[in-house]
Design a protein around this motif. Structure first.
Motif: not given
Length: 115
Positions: A27-28, A33-35, A39-45, A52-55
């Motif tokens: 989940f996290w 983190m990628r979402w 929004r298409d998080f599966l395409s995000k390396d 921002l996403a990490f924090g």
């Protein structure tokens, strides 16, 4: 009376050290983190996740833990492992090791509030 129900302990440790790490890291780290970035998080390396996403994912992870600062540090460590390795099993095993070690501490000291 101070007695510990062995079946309850086994169930609790199994959930705490095996189930929770898999579900939380899926989940996290893999999703949230990628979402946040796409929004298409599966395409995000995972290696390209923004600060921002990490924090934000670390802060949200921390907010679900009663010891929020420890949760923040752990979330940052697991997130960094995922970013660097791109392999979700690395933070899952790390999270399981953390939770397993904490379970041993709780059982040895009786610090039940840490569960």
């Amino acid at each position: 009376d101070g007695k510990v129900d062995l079946l309850l302990v086994v169930a609790r440790v199994t959930g705490f050290a095996l189930v929770v790490p898999v579900m939380e890291e899926l989940f996290w780290r893999s999703f949230v983190m990628r979402w946040i970035d796409r929004r298409d998080f599966l395409s995000k390396d995972p290696r390209t996740a923004s600060a921002l996403a990490f924090g934000l994912s670390c802060a949200l992870f921390a907010s679900e833990h009663s010891l929020w600062f420890a949760g923040l540090l752990a979330g940052a460590a697991y997130g960094a492992l995922y970013l660097r390795s791109r392999n979700l099993w690395i933070p899952i095993v790390s999270h399981a090791t953390t939770n397993g070690t904490l379970a041993i501490w709780i059982l040895a000291t009786g610090e039940w509030h840490l569960w």
